[in-house]
Scaffold this motif. Structure first.
Motif, PDB file in Angstrom:
ATOM      1  N   ASP A 143       0.831  -1.200   0.000  1.00 56.74           N
ATOM      2  CA  ASP A 143       0.000   0.000   0.000  1.00 56.74           C
ATOM      3  C   ASP A 143       0.871   1.257   0.000  1.00 56.74           C
ATOM      4  O   ASP A 143       0.599   2.207  -0.723  1.00 56.74           O
ATOM      5  CB  ASP A 143      -0.953  -0.004   1.199  1.00 56.74           C
ATOM      6  CG  ASP A 143      -2.022   1.060   1.087  1.00 56.74           C
ATOM      7  OD1 ASP A 143      -2.536   1.278  -0.037  1.00 56.74           O
ATOM      8  OD2 ASP A 143      -2.356   1.679   2.108  1.00 56.74           O
ATOM      9  N   LEU A 150       2.420   1.448  -3.505  1.00 51.93           N
ATOM     10  CA  LEU A 150       1.414   1.870  -4.483  1.00 51.93           C
ATOM     11  C   LEU A 150       1.067   3.344  -4.314  1.00 51.93           C
ATOM     12  O   LEU A 150       0.796   4.049  -5.288  1.00 51.93           O
ATOM     13  CB  LEU A 150       0.135   1.044  -4.343  1.00 51.93           C
ATOM     14  CG  LEU A 150       0.139  -0.349  -4.929  1.00 51.93           C
ATOM     15  CD1 LEU A 150      -1.134  -1.084  -4.549  1.00 51.93           C
ATOM     16  CD2 LEU A 150       0.287  -0.300  -6.439  1.00 51.93           C
ATOM     17  N   ALA A 153      -3.774   6.869  -8.800  1.00 51.65           N
ATOM     18  CA  ALA A 153      -4.048   5.476  -9.166  1.00 51.65           C
ATOM     19  C   ALA A 153      -3.580   4.505  -8.085  1.00 51.65           C
ATOM     20  O   ALA A 153      -4.267   3.529  -7.779  1.00 51.65           O
ATOM     21  CB  ALA A 153      -3.386   5.131 -10.493  1.00 51.65           C
ATOM     22  N   GLY A 154      -2.431   4.763  -7.474  1.00 52.27           N
ATOM     23  CA  GLY A 154      -1.925   3.879  -6.439  1.00 52.27           C
ATOM     24  C   GLY A 154      -2.819   3.876  -5.207  1.00 52.27           C
ATOM     25  O   GLY A 154      -3.088   2.821  -4.623  1.00 52.27           O
ATOM     26  N   ALA A 165      -6.051   2.078  -6.057  1.00 55.35           N
ATOM     27  CA  ALA A 165      -5.828   0.631  -6.087  1.00 55.35           C
ATOM     28  C   ALA A 165      -5.741   0.069  -4.665  1.00 55.35           C
ATOM     29  O   ALA A 165      -6.327  -0.979  -4.367  1.00 55.35           O
ATOM     30  CB  ALA A 165      -4.553   0.305  -6.861  1.00 55.35           C
ATOM     31  N   ALA A 212      -9.174  -0.099  -3.273  1.00 58.35           N
ATOM     32  CA  ALA A 212      -9.944  -1.184  -3.893  1.00 58.35           C
ATOM     33  C   ALA A 212      -9.611  -2.517  -3.230  1.00 58.35           C
ATOM     34  O   ALA A 212     -10.501  -3.311  -2.933  1.00 58.35           O
ATOM     35  CB  ALA A 212      -9.671  -1.233  -5.396  1.00 58.35           C
ATOM     36  N   PHE A 213      -8.331  -2.759  -2.977  1.00 59.13           N
ATOM     37  CA  PHE A 213      -7.945  -3.991  -2.293  1.00 59.13           C
ATOM     38  C   PHE A 213      -8.455  -3.995  -0.855  1.00 59.13           C
ATOM     39  O   PHE A 213      -8.810  -5.041  -0.325  1.00 59.13           O
ATOM     40  CB  PHE A 213      -6.429  -4.192  -2.326  1.00 59.13           C
ATOM     41  CG  PHE A 213      -5.935  -4.708  -3.639  1.00 59.13           C
ATOM     42  CD1 PHE A 213      -6.154  -6.027  -4.003  1.00 59.13           C
ATOM     43  CD2 PHE A 213      -5.252  -3.883  -4.509  1.00 59.13           C
ATOM     44  CE1 PHE A 213      -5.696  -6.522  -5.221  1.00 59.13           C
ATOM     45  CE2 PHE A 213      -4.792  -4.359  -5.733  1.00 59.13           C
ATOM     46  CZ  PHE A 213      -5.022  -5.680  -6.087  1.00 59.13           C
TER      47      PHE A 213
END
Length: 165
Positions: free
Chosen positions: A41, A44, A50-51, A54, A57-58
């Protein structure tokens, strides 16, 4: 003492996957010579927008797992607050990158879910406090910021009026 939640084999498998995902995203790597850990995390989060999206989202996988197991709405809301805070602060350049190393929403949500499984009433009460307290705290901060801005504008206007007279 309350009775812990009993999970089915399928729910146990979901919990194991969630625990592995939380570890991967929040504590997979250790800084040599320290006890400080970070995960994907934080890495990202170095990719603007975007990181962080993402990572959020996870993180929703944990919320989905908690929902499948039967966690109450207030615990799910608490988990979503953790995800939202991680996402929103993560979007702020530099501060967001630093916060990704310290505010580990995946691990927080894992601990919250495990606390609910072990002692449902206590975790539910705690979650209720967070779900009510965080928006109230944000509202107080917003009102303080607006008040400070209005006060600064009034002082500036008075100063400007004094300069022109």
């Amino acid at each position: 003492m309350t009775t812990p939640i009993v999970t089915t084999p399928r729910e146990e498998a979901d919990l194991r996957r969630f625990r592995r995902l939380a570890d991967l995203f929040d504590s997979a790597f250790r800084v040599p010579g320290t006890r400080w850990r970070f995960g994907l995390d934080a890495l990202l989060g170095l990719v603007p927008v975007a990181g962080d999206v993402a990572g959020a989202a996870f993180a929703l996988y944990g919320v989905w797992t908690a929902r499948r197991i039967g966690a109450p709405a207030v615990v799910l809301a608490h988990m979503l607050v953790n995800v939202a805070l991680d996402l929103l602060v993560g979007l702020v350049p530099v501060a967001g990158d630093v916060s990704d190393f310290f505010f580990q929403s995946h691990a927080r949500n894992r601990r919250l879910l495990e606390a609910w499984l072990a002692d449902p009433p206590r975790a539910t009460r705690r979650s209720r406090g967070v779900v009510v307290g965080v928006p109230l705290g944000a509202l107080v901060l917003l009102l303080a910021a607006v008040t400070a801005a209005v006060w600064a504008f009034v002082l500036f206007a008075r100063w400007l009026a004094g300069v022109w007279t």
